[in-house]
Design an enzyme around this catalytic site. Structure first.
Site, PDB file in Angstrom:
ATOM      1  N   LYS A   1     -12.395  -1.791   7.586  1.00 35.13           N
ATOM      2  CA  LYS A   1     -11.735  -2.853   8.345  1.00 35.13           C
ATOM      3  C   LYS A   1     -12.153  -2.785   9.814  1.00 35.13           C
ATOM      4  O   LYS A   1     -12.741  -3.715  10.331  1.00 35.13           O
ATOM      5  CB  LYS A   1     -10.228  -2.775   8.175  1.00 35.13           C
ATOM      6  CG  LYS A   1      -9.827  -3.034   6.713  1.00 35.13           C
ATOM      7  CD  LYS A   1      -8.549  -2.365   6.352  1.00 35.13           C
ATOM      8  CE  LYS A   1      -8.342  -2.169   4.874  1.00 35.13           C
ATOM      9  NZ  LYS A   1      -8.567  -3.314   4.017  1.00 35.13           N
TER      10      LYS A   1
ATOM     11  N   ASP B   1      -1.207   6.409   6.548  1.00 31.59           N
ATOM     12  CA  ASP B   1      -2.324   5.586   6.094  1.00 31.59           C
ATOM     13  C   ASP B   1      -2.539   4.549   7.192  1.00 31.59           C
ATOM     14  O   ASP B   1      -1.732   3.639   7.369  1.00 31.59           O
ATOM     15  CB  ASP B   1      -1.947   4.908   4.766  1.00 31.59           C
ATOM     16  CG  ASP B   1      -3.000   3.909   4.307  1.00 31.59           C
ATOM     17  OD1 ASP B   1      -4.017   3.729   5.004  1.00 31.59           O
ATOM     18  OD2 ASP B   1      -2.792   3.295   3.235  1.00 31.59           O
TER      19      ASP B   1
ATOM     20  N   TRP C   1       0.834  -1.213   0.000  1.00 30.17           N
ATOM     21  CA  TRP C   1       0.000   0.000   0.000  1.00 30.17           C
ATOM     22  C   TRP C   1       0.860   1.252   0.000  1.00 30.17           C
ATOM     23  O   TRP C   1       0.527   2.237  -0.654  1.00 30.17           O
ATOM     24  CB  TRP C   1      -0.989  -0.013   1.171  1.00 30.17           C
ATOM     25  CG  TRP C   1      -2.037  -1.061   0.964  1.00 30.17           C
ATOM     26  CD1 TRP C   1      -2.204  -2.216   1.652  1.00 30.17           C
ATOM     27  CD2 TRP C   1      -3.056  -1.068  -0.064  1.00 30.17           C
ATOM     28  NE1 TRP C   1      -3.243  -2.952   1.130  1.00 30.17           N
ATOM     29  CE2 TRP C   1      -3.777  -2.275   0.079  1.00 30.17           C
ATOM     30  CE3 TRP C   1      -3.401  -0.196  -1.090  1.00 30.17           C
ATOM     31  CZ2 TRP C   1      -4.850  -2.611  -0.757  1.00 30.17           C
ATOM     32  CZ3 TRP C   1      -4.466  -0.529  -1.932  1.00 30.17           C
ATOM     33  CH2 TRP C   1      -5.170  -1.718  -1.752  1.00 30.17           C
TER      34      TRP C   1
HETATM   35  C1  LIG Z   1      -3.368  -0.036   4.258  1.00 32.37           C
HETATM   36  C2  LIG Z   1      -4.340   0.180   3.131  1.00 32.37           C
HETATM   37  N1  LIG Z   1      -4.287   1.338   2.451  1.00 32.37           N
HETATM   38  C3  LIG Z   1      -5.132   1.597   1.439  1.00 32.37           C
HETATM   39  C4  LIG Z   1      -6.079   0.684   1.053  1.00 32.37           C
HETATM   40  C5  LIG Z   1      -6.993   1.017  -0.080  1.00 32.37           C
HETATM   41  O1  LIG Z   1      -8.208   1.344   0.448  1.00 32.37           O
HETATM   42  P1  LIG Z   1      -9.485   1.689  -0.424  1.00 32.37           P
HETATM   43  O2  LIG Z   1      -9.911   0.423  -1.069  1.00 32.37           O
HETATM   44  O3  LIG Z   1     -10.427   2.202   0.606  1.00 32.37           O
HETATM   45  O4  LIG Z   1      -9.112   2.724  -1.419  1.00 32.37           O
HETATM   46  C6  LIG Z   1      -6.187  -0.525   1.740  1.00 32.37           C
HETATM   47  C7  LIG Z   1      -7.212  -1.510   1.346  1.00 32.37           C
HETATM   48  O5  LIG Z   1      -7.231  -2.642   1.725  1.00 32.37           O
HETATM   49  C8  LIG Z   1      -5.286  -0.780   2.793  1.00 32.37           C
HETATM   50  O6  LIG Z   1      -5.342  -1.928   3.466  1.00 32.37           O
END
Ligand SMILES: Cc1ncc(COP(=O)(O)O)c(C=O)c1O
Length: 361
Positions: free
Chosen positions: A197, A173, A103
């Site tokens: 989550k 994040d 991510w």
């Molecule tokens: C740590 C992290 N960042 C970003 C995201 C992306 O999130 P979204 O699908 O809400 O854009 C996720 C999705 O699983 C994630 O686990």
């Protein structure tokens, strides 16, 4: 099927049963209102109370000081990968990114479109098995912000303590570990997290941003991409995800009733410990992350072969242990054990693992 199974999904993920029950009970008509939350105006007095509860609930649980704004946006954490640099990385500036997994890499890719980035550390070479030590960080003194991913959902790698970034705003994040343990909000300039989550359903993204940073936002951004729009309109510039915000308000109440984040942390550590102990005690399962970077939310591990991993997940699913297949990019097994995931589900998985090893080891 009307019975609930053990849902190890990484997200959207398991929600607390009392929250689902309350939402179900009030689905046709919120008491005294005569309609569901999904059907009412986001400008109604009732919804104003709901968004107020979500806001206060988060402020209370996380100890968010008054000089931080709480926003409920859309576009997922993925849109924050772009909004953060668009708002805080000027053309002549640099931002530091510390990459501890998939991510963080995605966040980096979007930031590079906006401006100059210094990768202050990347753990890619080791296969993203740990967070870097302070002495491994190559921070730039002029950085506009430092970006980290507090918990890498795919690799199961989590920061146990924030890096020391001096006075540079730390941007995080926290999609997959927000509300799993107490944090010091004061250490951060901005935190963002998709709700799906630990907080609620997908489609709503929490942003916590320090007030003084808003002054740094350049003029000329598209209205919806400018944090000031959402601050000034209290997340109601356009129609927000009203249902998602409602569920967040219920989840906050559930966490508070359970005793708050200290209790959540204790329970999460206990659940994670049971699983990691089972992995460590066996020569058959192999944990992915180094012990001191192990996530208490996403437990990642491998079996001796991909064939056995396939067999493991399909037999587990047949026994009501669902969602254990690792992310397609890394394979293996991933057990996501968020706040609402019950201890009994973890002990059921540990028993299943022992039995599977006995038969296949
Ligand atoms: C740590 C992290 N960042 C970003 C995201 C992306 O999130 P979204 O699908 O809400 O854009 C996720 C999705 O699983 C994630 O686990």
């Amino acid at each position: 099927m009307s019975e609930r199974i053990f849902n190890f999904s990484a997200g959207p993920a398991v929600l607390p049963v009392p929250v689902l029950e309350e939402a179900q009970r009030d689905m046709l008509s919120l008491p005294g209102v005569g309609m569901s939350v999904m059907e009412m105006s986001h400008r109604s007095k009732t919804f104003d109370e709901i968004i107020g509860k979500a806001n206060e609930g988060l402020r209370d649980l996380l100890g968010i000081p008054d000089n931080y704004h709480v926003l409920f946006l859309q576009g997922g954490a993925s849109l924050q990968f772009s909004m953060v640099p668009m708002n805080f990385l000027p053309a002549d500036g640099t931002a530091d990114y510390i990459i501890t997994g998939s991510w963080g890499k995605k966040a980096l890719k979007e930031a590079k479109r906006v401006g100059s980035i210094n990768v202050a550390a990347t753990m890619a070479d080791g296969g993203f098995t740990r967070v870097p030590g302070q002495d491994e960080l190559n921070l730039s003194p002029q950085a506009r912000y430092v970006h980290i991913t507090t918990n890498e959902t795919i690799e199961g790698v989590e920061w146990k303590q924030e890096p020391d970034v001096n006075d540079v705003p730390l941007v995080a994040d926290a999609s997959s570990d927000i509300l799993s343990h107490a944090i010091s909000i004061e250490k951060y300039g901005l935190i963002y997290a998709g709700a799906q989550k630990n907080m609620g359903p997908s489609g709503v993204t929490l942003v916590i941003v320090r007030d003084d940073l808003l002054k740094r936002i350049p003029e000329g951004l598209h209205t919806m991409l400018d944090y000031r729009t959402h601050v000034e309109n209290k997340s109601l510039y356009n129609t927000p995800n009203t249902w998602g915000i409602y569920i967040i308000s219920l989840v906050c109440k559930w966490v508070k009733d359970k005793g708050g984040l200290a209790v959540m942390q204790r329970e999460n550590e206990e659940k994670a410990r049971l699983l990691y102990d089972a992995i460590d005690a066996s020569g058959f399962y192999r944990g992915h992350a180094d012990a001191d970077s192990r996530s208490i939310m996403n437990v990642t591990y491998r079996l001796p072969s991909e064939e056995l991993e396939k067999k493991f997940t399909s037999e587990a699913t047949a026994q009501g242990l669902d969602g254990l297949k690792g992310h397609r990019s890394v394979g293996g097994i991933r057990a996501s054990i968020y706040n609402a995931f019950p201890l009994e589900g973890v002990t059921a998985l540990v028993s299943f693992m022992k039995e599977f090893e006995r038969k296949n080891g």
